[in-house]
Design a protein around this motif. Sequence first.
Motif, short mmCIF file in Angstrom:
data_model
loop_
_atom_site.label_atom_id
_atom_site.label_comp_id
_atom_site.label_asym_id
_atom_site.label_seq_id
_atom_site.Cartn_x
_atom_site.Cartn_y
_atom_site.Cartn_z
N UNK A 101 48.17 -45.31 -0.43
CA UNK A 101 48.75 -46.60 -0.41
C UNK A 101 49.28 -46.99 -1.72
N UNK A 102 49.55 -45.93 -2.62
CA UNK A 102 50.16 -46.17 -3.90
C UNK A 102 51.35 -44.92 -4.08
N UNK A 103 51.61 -44.39 -3.13
CA UNK A 103 52.76 -43.31 -3.08
C UNK A 103 54.13 -44.29 -3.30
N UNK A 104 54.28 -45.20 -2.60
CA UNK A 104 55.50 -45.75 -2.85
C UNK A 104 55.85 -46.31 -4.18
N UNK A 105 54.75 -46.76 -4.77
CA UNK A 105 54.71 -47.31 -6.26
C UNK A 105 55.10 -46.18 -7.00
N UNK A 106 54.67 -45.04 -6.77
CA UNK A 106 54.89 -44.01 -7.59
C UNK A 106 56.13 -43.50 -7.63
N UNK A 107 56.58 -43.51 -6.37
CA UNK A 107 58.15 -43.13 -6.04
C UNK A 107 59.00 -43.95 -6.67
N UNK A 108 58.56 -45.21 -6.76
CA UNK A 108 59.55 -46.08 -7.77
C UNK A 108 59.63 -45.85 -9.14
N UNK A 109 58.62 -45.10 -9.92
CA UNK A 109 58.65 -44.79 -11.02
C UNK A 109 59.69 -43.68 -11.48
N UNK A 110 60.34 -42.92 -10.41
CA UNK A 110 61.10 -41.72 -10.47
C UNK A 110 62.29 -42.47 -9.99
N UNK A 111 62.55 -43.19 -8.90
CA UNK A 111 63.69 -43.47 -8.20
C UNK A 111 64.16 -44.85 -8.06
N UNK A 112 65.46 -45.25 -8.17
CA UNK A 112 65.71 -46.63 -8.30
C UNK A 112 66.23 -47.21 -6.85
N UNK A 113 66.22 -46.35 -5.80
CA UNK A 113 66.68 -46.62 -4.58
C UNK A 113 66.01 -45.83 -3.57
N UNK A 114 66.06 -46.38 -2.27
CA UNK A 114 65.35 -46.02 -1.01
C UNK A 114 66.14 -46.32 0.08
N UNK A 115 66.21 -45.34 1.00
CA UNK A 115 66.98 -45.72 2.33
C UNK A 115 65.95 -45.91 3.43
N UNK A 116 66.07 -47.23 3.77
CA UNK A 116 65.07 -47.81 4.64
C UNK A 116 65.35 -47.53 5.97
N UNK A 173 71.43 -52.86 -0.96
CA UNK A 173 72.70 -52.18 -1.11
C UNK A 173 73.65 -52.06 0.03
N UNK A 174 73.36 -50.95 0.58
CA UNK A 174 74.42 -50.73 1.81
C UNK A 174 73.68 -51.06 3.00
N UNK A 175 74.62 -51.18 4.07
CA UNK A 175 74.07 -51.29 5.35
C UNK A 175 74.56 -50.04 6.16
N UNK A 176 73.72 -49.34 6.57
CA UNK A 176 74.08 -48.03 7.19
C UNK A 176 74.31 -48.25 8.92
N UNK A 177 75.13 -47.70 9.40
CA UNK A 177 75.36 -47.74 10.92
C UNK A 177 75.66 -46.52 11.20
N UNK A 178 74.61 -45.70 11.99
CA UNK A 178 74.66 -44.22 12.44
C UNK A 178 74.86 -44.31 13.72
N UNK A 235 65.82 -52.48 -8.43
CA UNK A 235 65.70 -51.60 -7.45
C UNK A 235 66.63 -51.85 -5.98
N UNK A 236 67.21 -50.88 -5.52
CA UNK A 236 68.24 -51.18 -4.31
C UNK A 236 67.72 -50.52 -3.21
N UNK A 237 67.94 -51.05 -2.18
CA UNK A 237 67.58 -50.68 -0.91
C UNK A 237 68.91 -50.47 0.05
N UNK A 238 69.11 -49.26 0.68
CA UNK A 238 70.05 -49.17 1.86
C UNK A 238 69.31 -49.28 3.11
N UNK A 239 69.99 -50.19 4.07
CA UNK A 239 69.09 -50.23 5.25
C UNK A 239 69.74 -49.95 6.45
N UNK A 240 69.11 -48.96 7.47
CA UNK A 240 69.63 -48.65 8.39
C UNK A 240 69.73 -49.45 9.63
N UNK A 241 70.87 -49.55 10.48
CA UNK A 241 70.71 -50.76 11.28
C UNK A 241 70.09 -50.04 12.50
N UNK A 242 69.48 -50.95 13.48
CA UNK A 242 68.78 -50.61 14.62
C UNK A 242 69.36 -49.78 15.65
#
Length: 237
Positions: A29-44, A107-112, A68-75
Motif C-alpha cells: 500500500x506504500x509502494x507508490x509513495x516509495x516510488x515518488x521518492x525516486x521519480x517525479x513522473x509516472x505514466x498512468x 503532463x502529456x496525453x498519450x494516444x497509442x 510531480x507530473x503524470x502522463x496519461x494514456x487515452x482509453x
Amino acid sequence: MKNQVLIGCSSFNNRFWKGIFYPDNLSSSRWFEFYCQYFNTYEFNGSFYKFPTVRIFENWYKKTPENFIFSVKAPKEITHLKKFNDCEDRIKEFYEVCETGLKEKLGCILFQFPPSYQFSAEKLDQIIRNLDLKFKNVIEFRHESWWNEEVWSAFRTHNITFCSVSHPQLPSTIFTDFPLIFIRLHGKPKMFYSSYSPEELLDIKNAIDLKSAFVYFNNTASEAGILNALALKHMLE
C-alpha cells in the motif's frame, strides 16, 4: 518544463521489484509513495483499460508530491475500438477529466494506436482534427507506415509529438525535433521483459541530454524496468 528530463515507469505495483527496489518490509500500500521518492513522473496506463473519472485523478493528485507530473494514456475505447471515428465528445470528455483531476500535474496525453492502424492521409487528418492542441499530445503508432515525412511535418506544424518507441517490430529512432521528446521503452527483443544494456541507456542519455524529455520504461513484467529507470536517472544526475 524547460530542458528537463523526466524519467519514470509505466507501472509501479510490481512484486518483482520487492527486495530489489521496494524494501522487503514495506507494505504494498506504500509502494507508490516509495516510488515518488525516486521519480517525479509516472505514466498512468489504467485509463487505457477503463475510462477515468475526475475523482480517480483527484486521488492521484493528492497522493503525489509537489512538482510531480503524470502522463496519461487515452482509453482503448477511443484509439482501438473507435479509432477516432465518431468519438469527438468522448475525446473532449477525456481531456476535461484529465485537466480537472490532475491540474498542473498533468503532463502529456498519450494516444497509442494498434498495429492494425496503418497510415493514410485521411487518418492523419482525422487525428489532427480530433486533438485539442492546447494539450501536450503524444501519438504512438504501432505500424511502421506512420514513420514518414508527411506525418512528421504535419505533427510539427500542429505542435504534436511523435512518440519514440523501443519495440521489437518498430524503428528505434529517438525523435528530437518535435515539441518535446517522449520515449516509451517496451523491451527488446522480448517485449515487456527485456532489459536495456548500459550502452543502450547511454545512447538514450546522449540523445536527450540538455533537452525536454519524458522517458518511460514499460519493460515492467520483470525487474528490468525499475533497474533501467534508476540507471538512466543516475546517468543524468
